[in-house]
Design a protein around this motif. Structure first.
Motif, short mmCIF file in Angstrom:
data_model
loop_
_atom_site.label_atom_id
_atom_site.label_comp_id
_atom_site.label_asym_id
_atom_site.label_seq_id
_atom_site.Cartn_x
_atom_site.Cartn_y
_atom_site.Cartn_z
N TRP A 76 -4.66 1.57 -0.80
CA TRP A 76 -4.48 0.68 -1.95
C TRP A 76 -5.44 1.12 -3.04
N HIS B 26 -2.83 3.77 5.42
CA HIS B 26 -2.29 3.12 4.22
C HIS B 26 -3.40 3.06 3.19
N GLY C 265 0.81 -1.20 0.00
CA GLY C 265 0.00 0.00 0.00
C GLY C 265 0.85 1.27 0.00
N THR C 266 0.17 2.40 -0.08
CA THR C 266 0.82 3.71 -0.08
C THR C 266 0.65 4.38 1.28
#
Length: 450
Positions: free
Chosen positions: A254, A252, A204-205
Motif C-alpha cells: 500500500w 501486498h 493493496g497492490t
C-alpha cells in the motif's frame, strides 16, 4: 548460506582434507630440518624404519582407510534409506547434520589424504639423483597416530549409528532441534516496534514472487528498508516454512507517503519494489529448521503418520511421536510470537511478517493423525491426553473452542472404531474442561498397560 552449509554433509570433511594436505606438506619439511640438524632424528619415539618400510606403512594406511571410508559411506547411505522409508524423509536432514557422522568422515578422509601426501616425500637412494634417502619419520609417526584415531572413530561411529537408527533417538533430536529454533527466534523478544498497527485500507497492490520455493528466512531489516525507499507498507503473504509458487503473491503493498518519510529517490515503481521484496525473502528448495518454528512439529507428525500407515502399523511409535508433539506444541502456543509489525526509524509501520498462529500449529498436530487413527485405542487415548496437556499450558481463551472441537472428533472416532468405554470417553471431556480452567486433579494415573 550459513544454514545451507550447516545442513550439508561435506563442509567438515572438506576442512579436514585441507588440513591434512597442509600437514602432509608441512610436517615432512619439519622432518627435513630435524634430519639436517643432527646425524640422526632428535626424537626417539618416531618411526625407525627405512624408506621401503615407510612406503609400505603409508601405502597400507592409505589403502585400508579408503576401504573403511567406503564402508562408512555405505553404512550412512543404508541409514539414510532406512530412516527415509521407515520414519520420514524429513529426518534425513537431521541425520546428515549430525556432528558424529561428519567428524567420522572427516577423520577417515583426512588420514587417507595425509598418508598419500606424506608418501610422495619418501625417497630411496636408488630413486634419487645426487640426493640421499629421506624418511619423514615424524610424519610417518603422526600418520600412525591418525590411523589409530580413525579406528577409534570408526568404533564410536558404529555405536552412534546404532543409537541414531532408533526412532526414540530421532524423535529426541528433532525435539531438541525444534526447541533450539524456538529459542533462537525468541532470543530478541517478541519483535521490534511499539505494537500492532492497522494496515492501510483497500486491497493493496500484489507483488508476485519471481521464483518458487520454501520460505527459509526473511531479512526484516531489508524488508523495512525496501518499504521505506518506495514509500510503501508491506504485508508478506507466506510465513517462514510456507511454499511459494512463482507468479503468485509474495506480498501486498500500500502507498504510505507521509511527511515523515525519507524517500531517497530510488522509487522505480511496482517492479522495483517487487524485486527488493524478493531479495529480502530467502527461498530454498526445502524447509530449513534454522528459523522455521513449525518444522520440528512437521517432522514429528510425519513420524506418527508413517507409524500409523498400513504398511508399518506401529502405534507405539505413533504414541511416542505424539508425546513429543505435545511438548513442542505446548512450548509453541505459550511462547510463539504474534505477527511481527515492523516500523522504520521514525516509528511508522513499514512491514508485517506473519507467524504461525497457535490454531495453525494445533491443526498441524491433530488434523492428519486424527484422520488415520481409526481403530487405534492407544493413539486415540494419547490424542485426548495431548489436548488436555495443551489446554493446561495454553493461556485461557486462546484455543478453548478449537481444543473442544478436536476432542469431540477424537471421542467420535473412538466410539465408532474402538471398544473404549463410554465412561472413559466422558472422562476425557471432563479432564479437558478442568485443564481449560487451570485445574489438574491429583488423581492416580491410569494403570492400563502402555
Amino acid at each position: 548460506m550459513r544454514a545451507r552449509l550447516r545442513g550439508a554433509l561435506w563442509p567438515i570433511p572438506a576442512v579436514g582434507v585441507l588440513l591434512a594436505v597442509g600437514a602432509g606438506i608441512g610436517l615432512p619439511a619439519l622432518d627435513g630440518l630435524l634430519e639436517r640438524r643432527d646425524s640422526g632424528h632428535p626424537l626417539s619415539f618416531v618411526f625407525g624404519g627405512g624408506p621401503a618400510a615407510a612406503r609400505d606403512v603409508l601405502a597400507a594406511m592409505a589403502g585400508s582407510l579408503i576401504s573403511v571410508t567406503g564402508l562408512v559411506f555405505s553404512l550412512t547411505v543404508v541409514a539414510l534409506q532406512l530412516g527415509s522409508s521407515q520414519y520420514s524423509p524429513r529426518l534425513l536432514q537431521t541425520f546428515v547434520t549430525d556432528r558424529a557422522v561428519q567428524l567420522t568422515l572427516a577423520s577417515l578422509t583426512a588420514t587417507f589424504v595425509y598418508a598419500l601426501t606424506v608418501l610422495r616425500t619418501v625417497r630411496t637412494e636408488d630413486a634419487t639423483s645426487g640426493e640421499t634417502a629421506f624418511v619423514p619419520r615424524l610424519s610417518v609417526t603422526v600418520a600412525y597416530a591418525l590411523t589409530l584415531a580413525s579406528v577409534v572413530a570408526l568404533l564410536l561411529f558404529l555405536g552412534h549409528l546404532a543409537r541414531m537408527l532408533r526412532v526414540e533417538t530421532m524423535l529426541r533430536d528433532v525435539h531438541d532441534e525444534g526447541t533450539a529454533t524456538l529459542e533462537r527466534e525468541l532470543a530478541g523478544g517478541d519483535g521490534p516496534g511499539p505494537g500492532r498497527t492497522a494496515l492501510p485500507a483497500g486491497p493493496g497492490t500484489v507483488l508476485p514472487s519471481p521464483s518458487s520455493g520454501f520460505v527459509v528466512g526473511v531479512d526484516e531489516a531489508g524488508l523495512v528498508d525496501a518499504a521505506r525507499r518506495h514509500g510503501a507498507v508491506l504485508l508478506l503473504v507466506p510465513r517462514v516454512g510456507d511454499a511459494v509458487v512463482g507468479g503468485t503473491p509474495l506480498a501486498h503493498a500500500w502507498p504510505a507517503r507521509r511527511s515523515g518519510d525519507t524517500d531517497d529517490g530510488t522509487d522505480d515503481g511496482v517492479g522495483g519494489l517487487a524485486a527488493d521484496v524478493a531479495r529480502a525473502v530467502d527461498l530454498g528448495f526445502e524447509r530449513s529448521p534454522d528459523r522455521d518454528v513449525a518444522y520440528g512439529l512437521r517432522k514429528v507428525v510425519d513420524v506418527a503418520l508413517r507409524a500409523l500407515s498400513p504398511g508399518i502399523n506401529d502405534p507405539t511409535t505413533a504414541v511416542h511421536a505424539l508425546s513429543h508433539a505435545s511438548a513442542l506444541l505446548g512450548d509453541l502456543v505459550t511462547r510463539s510470537p504474534a505477527d511481527r509489525h515492523l516500523p522504520d526509524d521514525a516509528g511508522l509501520l513499514r512491514a508485517v511478517v506473519p507467524q504461525w498462529s497457535p490454531a495453525a500449529l494445533l491443526d498441524l498436530v491433530m488434523e492428519e493423525p486424527l484422520a488415520v487413527a481409526s481403530g487405534q485405542p492407544a493413539v486415540l487415548r494419547r490424542m485426548a491426553a495431548l489436548l488436555r496437556e495443551v489446554a493446561f499450558r495454553t493461556p485461557g481463551g486462546l484455543l478453548d473452542d478449537r481444543l473442544r472441537g478436536y476432542l469431540s472428533a477424537v471421542v467420535e472416532v473412538a466410539a465408532e472404531s474402538t471398544r473404549i468405554p463410554a465412561g472413559e470417553r466422558q472422562a476425557w471431556s471432563t479432564r479437558l474442561e478442568q485443564a481449560l480452567a487451570g485445574v489438574w486433579p491429583a488423581d492416580l494415573p491410569d494403570r492400563r498397560a502402555g
